[in-house]
Scaffold this motif. Structure first.
Motif, PDB file in Angstrom:
ATOM      1  N   GLY A   1      26.287 -46.077 -13.592  1.00 60.41           N
ATOM      2  CA  GLY A   1      25.854 -45.272 -12.462  1.00 60.41           C
ATOM      3  C   GLY A   1      24.517 -44.588 -12.644  1.00 60.41           C
TER       4      GLY A   1
ATOM      5  N   ARG B   1      22.002 -46.470 -10.073  1.00 62.36           N
ATOM      6  CA  ARG B   1      22.924 -46.983  -9.062  1.00 62.36           C
ATOM      7  C   ARG B   1      22.345 -47.984  -8.075  1.00 62.36           C
TER       8      ARG B   1
ATOM      9  N   THR C   1      30.183 -47.046  -9.815  1.00 62.26           N
ATOM     10  CA  THR C   1      31.228 -46.442 -10.625  1.00 62.26           C
ATOM     11  C   THR C   1      31.864 -47.555 -11.449  1.00 62.26           C
TER      12      THR C   1
ATOM     13  N   GLU D   1      39.131 -44.413 -13.782  1.00 69.31           N
ATOM     14  CA  GLU D   1      37.848 -44.580 -13.115  1.00 69.31           C
ATOM     15  C   GLU D   1      37.320 -43.204 -12.723  1.00 69.31           C
ATOM     16  N   GLN D   2      36.037 -43.000 -12.938  1.00 68.08           N
ATOM     17  CA  GLN D   2      35.426 -41.747 -12.527  1.00 68.08           C
ATOM     18  C   GLN D   2      34.726 -41.927 -11.190  1.00 68.08           C
ATOM     19  N   ARG D   3      34.826 -40.906 -10.369  1.00 68.82           N
ATOM     20  CA  ARG D   3      34.064 -40.915  -9.123  1.00 68.82           C
ATOM     21  C   ARG D   3      32.614 -40.608  -9.451  1.00 68.82           C
ATOM     22  N   PRO D   4      31.692 -41.164  -8.678  1.00 67.41           N
ATOM     23  CA  PRO D   4      30.282 -40.809  -8.899  1.00 67.41           C
ATOM     24  C   PRO D   4      30.081 -39.295  -8.745  1.00 67.41           C
TER      25      PRO D   4
END
Length: 173
Positions: free
Chosen positions: A105, A108, A140, A23-26
Motif C-alpha cells: 500500500g 497504491r 491492501t 487483512e489490514q484496511r488501508p
C-alpha cells in the motif's frame, strides 16, 4: 523410527503454534517516509510508520477466542491465546513474527492521483516513463503471499513495455 503407519513421528514435547494473519484496511496514517539517518552511501533511509488499528487488534483477539472455543468443543485441544494480544495498543505487535508480513500500500494503485501513486498499468501518475512493480501497489493485502499476483503484474507490464518498444522501433525505420 521416524515413520509409523505412514505418519511422521512428532515428539509429545513438540509445540504447535497457531498464527493469525488478518487483512489490514488501508490507513492514511500508515506511511513510508524518508528519515534523517543515512546509509553507507549517504542516502537517507526509509522509515516505515505502520499503524495497526484497534479494530484489527480486536479482530485478532476475537479470532483467537473463537478458535479456542471451537477446538475445546470438539475436544481437539486447548488453544490459549498469547497473553500479549490482550494488551491494548500496538506494543504486543512488536513481539510478532515479522516473516509473514508484507508491506503493501505504500505506492497504491488507483484511478485518482490524489489517493494513489500508480494507475492500473503501473504507471506513476504524472511522471513520464516511470512504472512501479511491487506489492506496494496493492491497496491492501490479505494473509496470502502476494508474490504470484506481483509476478503477474510484472509480466503484464513487461508485455506492455515490450509492445511499446516494438512499435517505437518500427516507427523509426
Amino acid at each position: 523410527m521416524a515413520r509409523f503407519r505412514n505418519r511422521r513421528f512428532v515428539s509429545k514435547h513438540a509445540k504447535i503454534v497457531l498464527e493469525i494473519d488478518v487483512e489490514q484496511r488501508p490507513d492514511r496514517e500508515s506511511r513510508i517516509r524518508l528519515g534523517t539517518d543515512t546509509n553507507s552511501l549517504g542516502m537517507r533511509e526509509a522509515v516505515l510508520d505502520w499503524k495497526i488499528s484497534v479494530e484489527e487488534q480486536e479482530c485478532i483477539r476475537t479470532y483467537a477466542k473463537e478458535i479456542d472455543l471451537l477446538f475445546r468443543e470438539h475436544s481437539l485441544a486447548v488453544v490459549p491465546p498469547n497473553p500479549e494480544i490482550a494488551v491494548d495498543g500496538g506494543a504486543w505487535f512488536s513481539g510478532g513474527r515479522l516473516d509473514t508480513f508484507h508491506m503493501m500500500g505504500g505506492t497504491r494503485m488507483g484511478t485518482d492521483p490524489s489517493n494513489s501513486v500508480v494507475d492500473s498499468s503501473l504507471k506513476v501518475h504524472g511522471v513520464r516513463n516511470l512504472s512501479i512493480v511491487s506489492c506496494s501497489v496493492f491497496p491492501t493485502g490479505g494473509s496470502s503471499n502476494p508474490t504470484f499476483t506481483m509476478m503477474a503484474l510484472a509480466f503484464r507490464l513487461a508485455d506492455r513495455l515490450q509492445s511499446r518498444c516494438a512499435v517505437q522501433s518500427l516507427g523509426q525505420t
